[in-house]
Design an enzyme around this catalytic site. Structure first.
Site, PDB file in Angstrom:
ATOM      1  N   THR A  99      26.980  57.132 -16.030  1.00 29.42           N
ATOM      2  CA  THR A  99      26.845  57.148 -17.397  1.00 29.42           C
ATOM      3  C   THR A  99      27.610  56.201 -18.163  1.00 29.42           C
ATOM      4  OG1 THR A  99      26.298  59.443 -16.888  1.00 29.42           O
ATOM      5  CG2 THR A  99      26.292  59.000 -19.075  1.00 29.42           C
ATOM      6  N   ASP A 112      36.783  51.203 -15.086  1.00 29.56           N
ATOM      7  CA  ASP A 112      36.335  52.631 -14.203  1.00 29.56           C
ATOM      8  C   ASP A 112      34.805  52.570 -14.726  1.00 29.56           C
ATOM      9  OD1 ASP A 112      35.571  55.016 -13.358  1.00 29.56           O
ATOM     10  OD2 ASP A 112      36.641  55.988 -14.915  1.00 29.56           O
ATOM     11  N   ILE A 113      33.849  51.966 -13.788  1.00 30.42           N
ATOM     12  CA  ILE A 113      32.387  51.999 -14.043  1.00 30.42           C
ATOM     13  C   ILE A 113      31.889  53.548 -13.228  1.00 30.42           C
ATOM     14  CG2 ILE A 113      30.227  50.685 -13.685  1.00 30.42           C
ATOM     15  CD1 ILE A 113      32.158  48.245 -13.309  1.00 30.42           C
ATOM     16  N   GLY A 114      31.400  54.165 -14.337  1.00 26.58           N
ATOM     17  CA  GLY A 114      30.840  55.462 -13.998  1.00 26.58           C
ATOM     18  C   GLY A 114      29.243  55.395 -14.082  1.00 26.58           C
ATOM     19  N   GLY A 126      33.859  58.375  -3.630  1.00 25.94           N
ATOM     20  CA  GLY A 126      33.737  57.532  -4.817  1.00 25.94           C
ATOM     21  C   GLY A 126      35.191  56.712  -5.142  1.00 25.94           C
ATOM     22  N   ALA A 127      35.042  55.389  -5.626  1.00 26.75           N
ATOM     23  CA  ALA A 127      36.300  54.676  -5.993  1.00 26.75           C
ATOM     24  C   ALA A 127      36.971  55.409  -6.888  1.00 26.75           C
ATOM     25  CB  ALA A 127      35.915  53.239  -6.363  1.00 26.75           C
ATOM     26  N   ASP A 128      36.411  56.264  -7.809  1.00 25.08           N
ATOM     27  CA  ASP A 128      36.899  56.754  -9.138  1.00 25.08           C
ATOM     28  C   ASP A 128      37.707  58.124  -8.395  1.00 25.08           C
ATOM     29  OD1 ASP A 128      34.625  58.012  -8.348  1.00 25.08           O
ATOM     30  OD2 ASP A 128      34.106  58.577 -10.194  1.00 25.08           O
TER      31      ASP A 128
END
Ligand code: BTN
Length: 501
Positions: A251, A247-249, A345-347
């Site tokens: 920060t 899970d690329i956020g 957003g994908a998240d």
């Protein structure tokens, strides 16, 4: 060889120590029927040990088995939880750092049962309290059928008993568990924040109440469970996949490994983005290098557009050929009832999918990160939109950038309401801005929709949320990773269907 029996020091008018007995619990009941005096009965071995709910307590030679007959002050119903508390405290004091417990009173070690407590209320306020701990035993002293459920611990039995009896001795009676007791028990509770089933109720465990009952949140409401048994509900949607989920956020990036429904996850900073793909690949190689060849694939959610293509290419080339990247075009089993799904957003898609699949509708998922997002899944299982607000770091940055005299600083939880130093004053302001935001948005949603919602918190910002707010709701740090797993599994199924055609 027979081990040295325990010499109790500070409890009981009547003390009995047996090498072997049918059951110490049965023995104290007999003492009660005969002549009720404070008593303690030890045995090194039991031939007919009894557990709760009429079960057998397997008691191989050399373990720790004892029962007390006592008539304590205070509310008798909480005594069983107090006994558990004292046993856990004593075990910690004996160096058992990783000890845990499972409601109502199982002592847990290494995810298996290492001890149990039975409390029987007798006439006239008397209590027969029995404690069995698999101390000083060997796992192969238990029948094979108990292999998966029993663990043994290595402690000095005499020291443990000594410590435990001191707690009993110092007890002056209470009507309920204190905040301090609950503060000790809560973090050690292996069911905390887990989905459980108790009778017809299913919900997330939020804690224990002062009367020792188990608090769960079910359909947005708190409920207290007073009698067992309780079962942990498995992450049944992904017990049969073995993947790495990323899970690329903006920060921070969370990397999870999922195997047999279990998740282990850790975070790495996303910034600087220039070397992020390299750091991600080497991080995964370092940690999961030996199993990477065996996984079913990789699932990715990325909200940093600059990174998406690069990361996907490298993952495919260097780690695994099968990579599922979450977008609104992917089949997720969830209807996105918003005007522009592509902007979601994908998240947030992963979160909503996990909420819908694992918790059910009428839920607000609060994800606290660079931005704080509040996503709502309706009772009909559709994603119906949400709220985007500044996260605590964004608030801090904006404040520091725009006001000359304010300094950049590490946020720490304030412990006063008025600051006598700039940094403390800033922290107090940030704390209230964050927690005020949370309360206000949740209340507005509830007010508008005229009903209760289940609220789930996730994201790195959880540690900055007021404990009083968190106490009423569920936290699930791995919800995005779970969403990735659910989506991955669905793609797999769809792919298999296509392959069969
Ligand atoms: C449980 O089911 O978890 C409670 C087990 C309690 C076992 C102890 S061992 C000492 C005492 N004597 C018994 O026969 N039972 C209790």
């Amino acid at each position: 060889m027979h081990k040295k029996l325990i010499c109790p020091a500070i409890f009981g008018e009547r003390i009995e120590i047996y090498r072997s007995i049918d059951s110490t619990q049965k023995r104290v009941r007999d003492i009660f029927n005969d002549n009720p005096v404070e008593s303690i009965v030890f045995a090194d071995h039991q031939t007919a040990g009894v557990g709760r709910r009429g079960r057998e307590w397997v008691s191989p030679e050399g373990g720790l088995y004892f029962s007390l007959l006592l008539n304590p002050e205070g509310k008798k119903e909480i005594f069983s939880m107090l006994a558990l508390l004292w046993a856990l405290r004593s075990l910690k004091e004996e160096g058992m750092e990783d000890i845990g417990w499972k409601w109502p009173n199982d002592i847990m070690y290494d995810e298996r049962k290492a001890g149990g407590i039975i409390t029987e209320l007798l006439p006239g306020g008397w209590i027969a309290l029995g404690i069995g701990i698999n101390a000083g035993l060997n796992e192969n002293q238990f029948p094979g059928s108990l292999d998966d459920t029993v663990s043994v611990i290595d402690i000095d039995r005499k020291n443990f008993v000594d410590r435990f009896l001191r707690y009993i001795d110092g007890y002056k009676g209470k009507d309920g568990l204190s905040e301090n007791d609950i503060g000790f028990l809560d973090p050690l509770h292996i069911l905390k924040d887990s989905l459980i089933r108790a009778g017809d109720d299913e919900g997330m465990v939020s804690g224990i109440a002062p009367d020792g009952s188990l608090e769960i949140v079910t359909s947005g409401r708190k409920k207290n469970i007073t009698t067992g048994p309780v079962f942990k509900v498995d992450n049944k949607d992904f017990t049969d996949i073995n993947i790495i989920a990323i899970d690329i956020g903006n920060t921070s990036t969370r990397v999870g490994y999922i195997e047999n429904g279990d998740i282990t996850a850790s975070d790495i900073p996303t910034k600087p983005v220039e070397d992020f793909p390299q750091r991600l690949i080497s991080g995964i190689r370092d940690k999961y290098g030996d199993i990477i060849g065996k996984i079913d694939g990789i699932a990715v959610s990325c909200v940093v557009s600059l990174l998406e293509t690069k990361v996907l290419e490298r993952l495919k080339k260097e780690l695994h050929p099968y990579v599922v990247n979450v977008t609104c075009e992917l089949s997720t089993g969830l209807t996105l009832k918003v005007k522009e799904p592509a902007q979601l957003g994908a998240d947030r898609i992963c979160n909503a999918v996990a909420v819908n699949r694992l918790y059910g509708g009428d839920t607000v998922l609060v994800d606290l990160g660079t931005a704080n997002t509040y996503d709502v899944v309706s009772r009909t299982g559709e994603y119906i939109g949400g709220v985007i607000a500044p996260g605590i770091d964004s608030m801090k940055e904006a404040l520091v950038r725009r006001a000359d005299k304010l300094k950049d600083h590490e946020f720490t939880m304030p412990d006063t309401s008025i600051g006598d130093e700039t940094v403390i004053s800033q922290n107090i302001g940030l704390f209230h801005t964050l927690n005020g935001q949370i309360k206000s948005i949740i209340n507005a949603i509830k007010r508008d929709w005229q009903r209760e919602f289940r609220i789930i918190f996730t994201g790195g910002g959880i540690s900055m949320v007021d404990k009083e707010i968190l106490a009423n709701y569920t936290t699930d740090r791995d919800i995005t990773i779970k969403g990735l797993a659910v989506i991955f599994k669905l793609q797999n199924k769809l792919q298999n269907k296509l392959d069969k055609k």
